[in-house]
Design a protein around this motif. Sequence first.
Motif, PDB file in Angstrom:
ATOM      1  N   SER A 122       0.843  -1.185   0.000  1.00 58.86           N
ATOM      2  CA  SER A 122       0.000   0.000   0.000  1.00 58.86           C
ATOM      3  C   SER A 122       0.883   1.242   0.000  1.00 58.86           C
ATOM      4  O   SER A 122       1.879   1.292  -0.710  1.00 58.86           O
ATOM      5  N   SER A 123       0.573   2.234   0.810  1.00 65.17           N
ATOM      6  CA  SER A 123       1.319   3.491   0.835  1.00 65.17           C
ATOM      7  C   SER A 123       1.029   4.237   2.134  1.00 65.17           C
ATOM      8  O   SER A 123      -0.035   4.054   2.743  1.00 65.17           O
ATOM      9  N   LYS A 156      -5.862   3.796  -2.563  1.00 68.87           N
ATOM     10  CA  LYS A 156      -5.069   2.858  -1.763  1.00 68.87           C
ATOM     11  C   LYS A 156      -5.822   2.479  -0.481  1.00 68.87           C
ATOM     12  O   LYS A 156      -5.758   1.330  -0.028  1.00 68.87           O
ATOM     13  N   GLU A 160      -7.065  -1.288   0.585  1.00 71.32           N
ATOM     14  CA  GLU A 160      -6.837  -1.920   1.889  1.00 71.32           C
ATOM     15  C   GLU A 160      -8.129  -2.507   2.451  1.00 71.32           C
ATOM     16  O   GLU A 160      -8.117  -3.545   3.122  1.00 71.32           O
ATOM     17  N   ASN A 177       2.901  -0.252   4.339  1.00 69.03           N
ATOM     18  CA  ASN A 177       2.660   1.125   3.911  1.00 69.03           C
ATOM     19  C   ASN A 177       3.987   1.851   3.797  1.00 69.03           C
ATOM     20  O   ASN A 177       4.416   2.538   4.730  1.00 69.03           O
ATOM     21  N   ARG A 234      -0.873  -4.372   9.533  1.00 66.87           N
ATOM     22  CA  ARG A 234      -0.255  -3.472   8.563  1.00 66.87           C
ATOM     23  C   ARG A 234       0.960  -2.824   9.215  1.00 66.87           C
ATOM     24  O   ARG A 234       1.017  -2.658  10.438  1.00 66.87           O
ATOM     25  N   THR A 236       4.002   0.318   8.746  1.00 65.04           N
ATOM     26  CA  THR A 236       4.579   1.484   8.083  1.00 65.04           C
ATOM     27  C   THR A 236       6.052   1.219   7.809  1.00 65.04           C
ATOM     28  O   THR A 236       6.798   0.864   8.725  1.00 65.04           O
TER      29      THR A 236
END
Length: 334
Positions: A122-123, A156, A160, A177, A234, A236
Amino acid sequence: MNLITGGTGLVGAHLLLHLLQKGEKVRALFRTEKSIQKTKHLFNQLEHSDLFHQIEWFSGNVNDIPSLELAFDNISYVYHCAALISFDSNDEEQLRKINIEGTANMVNCSLAFGIKKFCYVSSIAALGDLKQNETVITEETEWNPEKPHSDYALSKFGAEMEIWRAEQEGLPCVIVNPGVILGIGFWDSGSGEIFTKVQKGISFYTKGSTGFVGVEDVVAVLHQLMKSDISGERFTLISENITFKNLLFWISEGINRKKPSFYAKPWMTSIAWRIDWFFSNLFFQKRKLSRATAKSLHSEAIYSNDKIKSKLNYEFQPIKEVVEKVTFSFSKKQ
């Protein structure tokens, strides 16, 4: 066997190389023969042309379900790296088609074919929005639908939601992310364009900041997460939060170009994106500076990588070292 989407892009190509170096078998989707040459060039540039021939290339795309059904045969793990990255409002429909609908197709096929684990790239654009008393964005920061978001961020975030839906239906999933990903190759797209633009000459800079990460760290973490028992979470992925000014200065030093000397204030970029909008519509050109991009150039968002560092005991490469490595490779291609 691993299935990789986006294998002709920065993350996917480096992931293919990483997995092959680890002795894994890989199958990669491609849309055109020409796009494969970008990945081949990267392997040659990194002196791993022998490994390139071990990739099983498969013609298809995330919005072509019949091709996906064939591609999923004998696959155990899926790395979904393919995405459209655009901050041009004219690309809203395509962003939703590729990033949301394409992801839905990927997880639906994964459920149908009994995939063991699914990893989605993702981002940080899909992370939440800070409240008044908050200063650092984490995986737990709440998304505020009332705040303005770029079409890319919305796509995005929507993707998710498809991942979490599949997780509830029984598909083990992890999401990463990443911040702005820097890496060797693909100089005409994504973050690679920054190096190309500095080489051509950039006179201005801004004082905004964001999270940056090296592509080698991204693919290493992807592989470790896939091999772990971690699911339904998730992470980062950033190495450091740095200013755009520092990034441009480091790149300029690395490729021996004059550093930007003019500070573009927020009101200047605000005028610039409006001018860009006018001329892009007048001459039917692709946007060069969107409203969202202009705003991000002055944002001072701070992202935390504490969760992934703690979960995997992982240490990221300092961004200055990443830039030095990438600029050295960039200079060699000139």
